[in-house]
Design a protein around this motif. Structure first.
Motif, short mmCIF file in Angstrom:
data_model
loop_
_atom_site.label_atom_id
_atom_site.label_comp_id
_atom_site.label_asym_id
_atom_site.label_seq_id
_atom_site.Cartn_x
_atom_site.Cartn_y
_atom_site.Cartn_z
N SER A 1 0.81 -1.21 0.00
CA SER A 1 0.00 0.00 0.00
C SER A 1 0.84 1.26 0.00
O SER A 1 2.05 1.24 0.27
N HIS A 2 0.16 2.35 -0.30
CA HIS A 2 0.70 3.70 -0.15
C HIS A 2 -0.47 4.54 0.36
O HIS A 2 -1.56 4.53 -0.23
N ALA A 3 -0.27 5.27 1.46
CA ALA A 3 -1.38 5.99 2.10
C ALA A 3 -1.72 7.30 1.41
O ALA A 3 -2.77 7.88 1.68
N GLY A 4 -0.84 7.81 0.53
CA GLY A 4 -1.14 9.07 -0.15
C GLY A 4 -1.32 10.20 0.83
O GLY A 4 -0.52 10.38 1.76
N MET A 5 -2.38 10.99 0.64
CA MET A 5 -2.56 12.17 1.49
C MET A 5 -2.95 11.82 2.92
O MET A 5 -2.96 12.70 3.79
N ARG A 6 -3.20 10.52 3.19
CA ARG A 6 -3.52 10.10 4.55
C ARG A 6 -2.30 9.53 5.26
O ARG A 6 -2.44 8.84 6.27
N SER A 7 -1.11 9.82 4.78
CA SER A 7 0.09 9.34 5.47
C SER A 7 0.51 10.35 6.54
O SER A 7 -0.01 11.46 6.61
N SER A 8 1.49 9.93 7.36
CA SER A 8 2.01 10.75 8.45
C SER A 8 0.91 11.16 9.42
O SER A 8 0.79 12.33 9.81
N ASP B 1 6.96 16.65 12.14
CA ASP B 1 8.31 16.10 12.12
C ASP B 1 8.84 15.84 13.53
O ASP B 1 9.58 14.87 13.76
N GLU B 2 8.49 16.69 14.49
CA GLU B 2 9.00 16.54 15.84
C GLU B 2 8.52 15.25 16.49
O GLU B 2 9.14 14.76 17.43
N ARG B 3 7.42 14.71 16.00
CA ARG B 3 6.89 13.45 16.55
C ARG B 3 7.13 12.27 15.60
O ARG B 3 6.48 11.24 15.72
N GLY B 4 8.06 12.44 14.66
CA GLY B 4 8.42 11.35 13.78
C GLY B 4 7.68 11.32 12.46
O GLY B 4 7.78 10.34 11.72
N GLY B 5 6.93 12.39 12.15
CA GLY B 5 6.17 12.44 10.90
C GLY B 5 6.98 12.99 9.74
O GLY B 5 8.17 13.28 9.86
N TRP B 6 6.30 13.20 8.62
CA TRP B 6 6.96 13.66 7.38
C TRP B 6 5.96 14.47 6.55
O TRP B 6 5.77 14.23 5.36
N LEU B 7 5.34 15.45 7.17
CA LEU B 7 4.27 16.19 6.51
C LEU B 7 4.74 16.86 5.22
O LEU B 7 3.95 17.03 4.28
N GLU B 8 6.01 17.24 5.14
CA GLU B 8 6.50 17.91 3.93
C GLU B 8 6.60 16.93 2.75
O GLU B 8 6.75 17.36 1.60
N GLU B 9 6.46 15.63 3.00
CA GLU B 9 6.55 14.63 1.93
C GLU B 9 5.20 14.03 1.57
O GLU B 9 5.13 13.14 0.72
N VAL B 10 4.12 14.49 2.20
CA VAL B 10 2.80 13.90 1.97
C VAL B 10 2.25 14.37 0.63
O VAL B 10 2.22 15.56 0.33
N GLU B 11 1.82 13.40 -0.19
CA GLU B 11 1.33 13.71 -1.54
C GLU B 11 0.10 12.87 -1.84
O GLU B 11 -0.06 11.77 -1.31
N GLY B 12 -0.77 13.40 -2.71
CA GLY B 12 -1.95 12.68 -3.14
C GLY B 12 -2.30 13.07 -4.56
O GLY B 12 -1.55 13.78 -5.23
#
Length: 403
Positions: free
Chosen positions: A139-146, A161-172
């Motif tokens: 799978s790939h979560a697309g805009m529902r990732s991070s 990012d401070e909690r381990g996310g990657w919002l700058e890389e989220v794409e859909g």
């Protein structure tokens, strides 16, 4: 009932595939062993190169319990291992991301590093030691990732990012008001994601030894986002018409099928779809009629089984049409070209048998039922008067002996 062997003829045999002792099983748990005709639920099913002992499977369930690098842990070995010892004939693992940015949460599994592959192989090897079948849901979560794991928040709360996310890389597929941090994918990025699915499929079969692949095209994640007009506002070759909106799915399916040809391994390919966005009155949603139109195309492009679920593109809507009825409509469309599985509230053996007998589906899947009752298949067998194999370590307690 098989007779007990003579004690002087017993030779303890170890199961293959694992570096520790566990006894070789006489047959996979869940196999029918009665003298009379088996209920349809407990008849074998062959799908390409895999042989299922019965028509019961464990549906994918997100656990959000991977290590921070996306690797499985002993938790996954124990969680999935319980079903290898019990009656379902196959397990579809939870969502396994094909790229780091494609994970739903920071605690979702991936299959893009050597560590991840090695940990997944431990689970696969245990399944094979028990004669059981397992495959990943790529799978790939697309805009529902991070996002946060849903056991913390059921509203796709983003993780920075401070909690381990990657919002700058989220794409859909398109810019989304619901996910304002998500950017629209360019054509080059789409091509790289298709390649990532292909490489994940190759790793699944060659490196991990999985038995089949399921492509996740449901529940509001990337491929479903492209399919549904609720998520796809594009005007290029990936948006607008039905044919354009399903293009990503077909490209991924074709890429996974290429792995089958390139490796010479005749593994089955499943595709999980949301047969409806559960908003059938809305012409600007994905509806059952779209899935009925899609199903023959999936079969023509090499899908062996269509795993029918629903929903995910919007806040929880109860389906106007039951998922079982959706499966039945799709099965009528691909009767001779593709298998169909049904899921959704199947917690009773007689219901599962009726679904098969009335041609709703070829395979019955359950998820929450197995979470509450790992031995649910044994109860179903009792309901239907079916004598089924249990693993040696448990079966002897119930008076079952073996040839």
């Amino acid at each position: 009932m098989p007779r007990a062997p003579s004690f002087d003829k017993i030779v303890t045999k170890a199961a293959p595939h694992v570096p520790y002792f566990t006894p070789r099983q006489p047959a996979p748990a869940g196999s029918f062993r009665g003298a009379h005709e088996a209920p349809l639920l407990f008849t074998p099913l062959r799908i390409r190169n895999i042989h299922l002992a019965n028509r019961i499977g464990v549906s994918p369930m997100c656990l959000y319990s991977a290590a921070h690098d996306g690797a499985a842990t002993d938790y996954h070995l124990i969680h999935y291992g319980q079903y290898a010892l019990r009656g379902p004939s196959l397990v579809i693992m939870e969502s396994v991301a094909v790229t780091p940015a494609g994970r739903i949460t920071p605690h979702c599994l991936g299959i893009y590093s050597d560590t991840q592959k090695a940990q997944l192989k431990r689970i696969v090897d245990f399944y094979h030691s028990q004669g059981k079948v397992i495959g990943p849901q790529l799978s790939h979560a697309g805009m529902r990732s991070s996002c946060l794991p849903l056991f913390y928040d059921e509203c796709d709360c983003p993780v920075d990012d401070e909690r381990g996310g990657w919002l700058e890389e989220v794409e859909g597929p398109s810019v989304s008001a619901e996910f304002p941090h998500s950017r629209a994918l360019g054509a080059g990025r789409i091509a790289r994601i298709v390649s990532a699915f292909k490489e994940a499929a190759r790793a699944s079969i060659v490196d991990c030894g999985f038995d089949f692949i399921e492509i996740h095209a449901a529940h509001g994640f990337l491929i479903h986002q492209f399919m549904s007009p609720l998520g796809n506002k594009r005007t290029d070759r990936y948006g607008g018409s039905f044919e354009n909106r399903i293009r990503l799915l077909m490209e991924v399916l074709d890429a996974v099928r290429e792995v089958r040809a390139e490796t010479g391994r005749d593994f089955p390919i499943f595709v999980r779809i949301s047969a409806s966005d559960n908003d059938e009155s809305n012409e600007r949603s994905w509806r059952l009629a779209d899935s009925v139109r899609l199903a023959p195309l999936l079969a023509a492009h090499g899908a062996d089984l269509i795993d029918v679920s629903s929903g995910g593109m919007q806040a929880a809507h109860a389906p106007h049409i039951s998922q079982r009825d959706m499966a039945r409509r799709i099965k009528r469309t691909v009767e001779r070209t593709c298998l169909v599985s049904a899921v959704g509230g199947i917690t009773d053996g007689k219901l599962a048998e009726d679904l098969l007998q009335q041609n709703y589906c070829d395979l019955c899947l359950a998820a929450r039922g197995f979470l509450k009752e790992p031995g649910m298949v044994e109860r179903w067998a009792d309901q239907l008067g079916a004598d089924i194999q249990m693993n040696l370590q448990d079966g002897w307690c119930f008076g079952k002996v073996w040839d």
